[in-house]
Write an enzyme that holds these catalytic residues in place. Structure first.
Site, mmCIF file in Angstrom:
data_model
loop_
_atom_site.group_PDB
_atom_site.id
_atom_site.type_symbol
_atom_site.label_atom_id
_atom_site.label_comp_id
_atom_site.label_asym_id
_atom_site.label_seq_id
_atom_site.Cartn_x
_atom_site.Cartn_y
_atom_site.Cartn_z
ATOM 1 N N GLY A 10 -9.598 6.544 -4.050
ATOM 2 C CA GLY A 10 -8.229 6.900 -3.681
ATOM 3 C C GLY A 10 -7.643 7.935 -4.632
ATOM 4 O O GLY A 10 -8.258 8.328 -5.626
ATOM 5 N N ASP A 31 -15.130 0.970 -5.649
ATOM 6 C CA ASP A 31 -14.384 0.896 -4.398
ATOM 7 C C ASP A 31 -15.006 -0.216 -3.560
ATOM 8 O O ASP A 31 -15.825 -0.991 -4.065
ATOM 9 C CB ASP A 31 -14.380 2.250 -3.693
ATOM 10 C CG ASP A 31 -13.030 2.538 -3.034
ATOM 11 O OD1 ASP A 31 -12.680 1.823 -2.071
ATOM 12 O OD2 ASP A 31 -12.332 3.464 -3.480
ATOM 13 N N ASP A 104 8.211 0.991 -4.241
ATOM 14 C CA ASP A 104 9.637 0.824 -3.939
ATOM 15 C C ASP A 104 9.847 -0.031 -2.683
ATOM 16 O O ASP A 104 10.937 -0.570 -2.465
ATOM 17 C CB ASP A 104 10.298 2.194 -3.736
ATOM 18 C CG ASP A 104 9.613 3.026 -2.658
ATOM 19 O OD1 ASP A 104 8.407 3.303 -2.802
ATOM 20 O OD2 ASP A 104 10.270 3.395 -1.670
ATOM 21 N N TYR A 127 3.912 -4.111 4.850
ATOM 22 C CA TYR A 127 3.311 -3.516 3.657
ATOM 23 C C TYR A 127 4.075 -3.948 2.402
ATOM 24 O O TYR A 127 3.473 -4.376 1.408
ATOM 25 C CB TYR A 127 3.301 -1.991 3.783
ATOM 26 C CG TYR A 127 2.953 -1.281 2.496
ATOM 27 C CD1 TYR A 127 1.661 -1.331 1.980
ATOM 28 C CD2 TYR A 127 3.919 -0.548 1.797
ATOM 29 C CE1 TYR A 127 1.339 -0.686 0.791
ATOM 30 C CE2 TYR A 127 3.603 0.097 0.612
ATOM 31 C CZ TYR A 127 2.318 0.027 0.114
ATOM 32 O OH TYR A 127 2.024 0.661 -1.065
ATOM 33 N N TRP A 151 6.165 7.818 -3.045
ATOM 34 C CA TRP A 151 5.931 9.180 -2.563
ATOM 35 C C TRP A 151 4.742 9.814 -3.303
ATOM 36 O O TRP A 151 4.831 10.901 -3.873
ATOM 37 C CB TRP A 151 7.184 10.039 -2.743
ATOM 38 C CG TRP A 151 8.407 9.572 -2.039
ATOM 39 C CD1 TRP A 151 8.658 8.342 -1.502
ATOM 40 C CD2 TRP A 151 9.599 10.342 -1.818
ATOM 41 N NE1 TRP A 151 9.921 8.294 -0.967
ATOM 42 C CE2 TRP A 151 10.523 9.502 -1.147
ATOM 43 C CE3 TRP A 151 9.978 11.641 -2.143
ATOM 44 C CZ2 TRP A 151 11.800 9.931 -0.776
ATOM 45 C CZ3 TRP A 151 11.245 12.075 -1.772
ATOM 46 C CH2 TRP A 151 12.141 11.221 -1.094
#
Length: 284
Positions: A10, A31, A104, A127, A151
């Site tokens: 990732g 992974d 967040d 999520y 973000w």
């Protein structure tokens, strides 16, 4: 120091391994092929076999809208909650720290006041619920770091910047929401903080996004095209209702970074600076 980094393929895991290695730290990235975090026995075997000093846990289910599909609910929880719990259990047994990356999305996304690290959590989608449960698992063990980010963008994977650049080229015009406010996080910058922090015992919960004024996705898009020299792309601000999605998005993703300051860690550089450096790293 010897680190195990999950989610190596990732955006964040890739940068953490590179940053640690560049400092002479022995960092092993895994992974799902090397360690399926939902398999408790495999997690136990891999971590114990490596004789690691800490686990930096970047692996996660991150497909926010897909998580809302009823048939996938159990899978999302298995990865983000149970998978995290599996790692925590081994770290407890070995008495080594765990670092967990959250979001967040564990807050309800309302209001305009920036979230503090220990504000009440009230996730507004599946999520967010799964990451909240992951936080609870981590908090059951004193030697933990939780870093909440938002973000996210990095070289290794898809993100908002790459999407904007592609759409700008293809269409010459984009519409972007202007009622979701927060700050981006460049994984290259975050990885430096991660490697600094994991070598300390300053355990607890932190917020770490790039510095600078809080912005909307629209503001971010405008700066992307400006810095990319794509001034011909028309960017139209719209509200979230223009892009109905399965998962409710937080309108308030502002996060205070009080704990970073209190514990003497450097904040990440300004997001405009991070964007400028990132654009030099990618082909567009």
């Amino acid at each position: 120091m010897k680190l195990l980094v999950t989610g190596y393929r990732g955006q964040l895991g890739f940068d953490v391994v590179n940053e640690a290695t560049s400092r002479g730290i022995d960092a092993t990235g895994v992974d799902i092929d090397e360690m399926d975090i939902t398999n408790a026995e495999q997690v136990n075997d891999v971590i114990k076999a490596g004789n690691y000093d800490a686990v930096v846990h970047c692996a996660a289910w991150t497909a926010v809208d897909k998580a809302e599909e009823p048939e996938l609910f159990d899978k999302v929880m298995e990865v983000n909650a149970k998978g995290t719990e599996n790692i925590v259990n081994v770290c407890k047994e070995l008495n080594i720290p765990i670092m967990y990356f959250s979001t967040d999305y564990v807050f309800d996304g309302q209001g305009t006041t920036p979230w503090n690290e220990y504000d009440k959590r009230n996730p507004l989608n599946v999520y967010g619920q799964s990451k909240y449960k992951g936080e609870l698992a981590v908090e059951s063990y004193p030697k933990y770091f939780i870093i909440r980010i938002a973000w996210v963008f990095g070289k290794n994977g898809n993100n908002f910047i790459k999407t904007m650049l592609r759409l700008g080229k293809e269409r010459g015009a984009v519409s972007v929401v202007n009622d979701q406010i927060g700050n981006p996080t460049y994984t290259f910058d975050l990885a430096k903080l991660v490697v600094d922090m994991i070598q300390t015992d300053k355990y607890g919960t932190y917020h770490a996004t790039n510095s600078g004024d809080f912005i909307s996705w629209y503001d971010f898009a405008c700066e992307i095209f400006k810095q990319a020299g794509m001034n011909n792309v028309k960017v139209t601000p719209v509200d979230s209702a223009a892009f109905p999605a399965k998962a409710t998005r937080p309108k308030n993703s502002r996060m205070n970074q009080t704990e970073l300051d209190r514990n003497g860690f450097n904040r990440l550089p300004a997001w405009q600076d991070a964007l400028a450096r990132y654009l030099k790293e990618i082909d567009f």
